[in-house]
Design an enzyme around this catalytic site. Structure first.
Site, PDB file in Angstrom:
ATOM      1  N   ASP A 199      -2.336  -5.945   5.720  1.00 34.00           N
ATOM      2  CA  ASP A 199      -2.743  -4.488   5.653  1.00 34.00           C
ATOM      3  C   ASP A 199      -1.419  -3.948   5.788  1.00 34.00           C
ATOM      4  OD1 ASP A 199      -4.636  -2.515   5.344  1.00 34.00           O
ATOM      5  OD2 ASP A 199      -4.928  -2.576   7.527  1.00 34.00           O
ATOM      6  N   GLU A 200      -1.494  -2.660   5.441  1.00 34.64           N
ATOM      7  CA  GLU A 200      -0.330  -1.654   5.527  1.00 34.64           C
ATOM      8  C   GLU A 200       1.111  -2.305   5.089  1.00 34.64           C
ATOM      9  OE1 GLU A 200      -1.121   1.284   6.073  1.00 34.64           O
ATOM     10  OE2 GLU A 200      -2.839   1.327   7.127  1.00 34.64           O
ATOM     11  N   ALA A 201       0.946  -2.790   4.083  1.00 33.99           N
ATOM     12  CA  ALA A 201       1.955  -3.603   3.618  1.00 33.99           C
ATOM     13  C   ALA A 201       3.265  -2.716   3.174  1.00 33.99           C
ATOM     14  CB  ALA A 201       1.616  -4.389   2.485  1.00 33.99           C
TER      15      ALA A 201
END
Length: 225
Positions: free
Chosen positions: A93-95
């Site tokens: 997530d939130e790469a």
């Protein structure tokens, strides 16, 4: 061969929700997954938090200088020891907050270890400038998918505008976590340029004509109109 997938979208496009759904789909079929996120994303601490209210702890957090391949290998070995099963997928997530080196590690995990990697994030910051992690994901991912959401005007939102209180701001650090010091609103290209006075992250400015139209030297892409 397993692939690296980059699924991006403006804020409020359901990225975290889609990621948690993907994890559920794997596990419903008896498969093991690992969830990770960058340390810089302090929202939710060590959890993935969906705007719909669904949350789940991650298996590991990546500091800015962490070796993502090494961290994945360590967690993969733990899962194997505890369950006797191999990890079937890594979800990140939130790469956008990953370093370019960490994104390269995600590619290595997919190609060398044959474990699919699903990375979720936003493409650009509040000044319309690509995050280093997102830019590298666009460069090396096997598959790129846009998750869509809408602007306040009803058109597709493509940009993430930063707000302090009720005021839009267009200067400041690239990273400011949503809900901590600021909030964000997803806007289409026309609404973003209306709020910014025609200013984009590069400093280029276009003369605004009667709102909501924007003066372009040539017709804009329909997605940005």
């Amino acid at each position: 061969m397993a692939k690296l997938y980059f699924r991006y979208g403006a804020m409020n496009s359901g990225k975290s929700t889609a990621m948690l759904q993907a994890a559920y789909n794997y596990e419903e079929r008896g498969q093991q997954v690992l969830l990770a996120k960058p340390q810089v994303d302090t929202k939710g601490d060590r959890e993935i938090v969906s705007r719909l209210g669904v949350s789940r702890p991650v298996d590991f957090v990546l500091s800015p200088d962490a070796d993502a391949y090494q961290e994945f290998s360590k967690e993969r070995a733990r899962v194997k020891a505890e369950t006797g099963l191999e990890v079937s997928c890594l979800l990140v997530d939130e790469a956008q907050f990953l370093s370019e080196t960490q994104v390269d590690d995600l590619l290595r995990i997919a190609v060398l270890d044959e474990v699919p990697v699903l990375a979720y994030g936003i493409r650009t910051d509040f000044q319309t400038v690509a995050f280093p992690g997102s830019r590298r994901l666009l460069e090396v991912s096997h598959a790129i998918e846009e998750l869509k959401t809408i602007c306040r005007c009803g058109r597709k939102a493509v940009f993430n505008a930063r707000k302090v209180g009720d005021r839009f701001i267009f200067d400041g650090d690239q990273v400011a976590i949503d809900g901590v010091d600021v909030t964000y609103e997803s806007l289409c290209g026309a609404c973003y340029l209306e709020e910014s006075g025609g200013l984009l992250g590069s400093g280029r400015r276009r003369v605004l004509v009667e709102p909501p139209e924007v003066a372009y030297s040539s017709a804009p892409d329909a997605d940005f109109a």
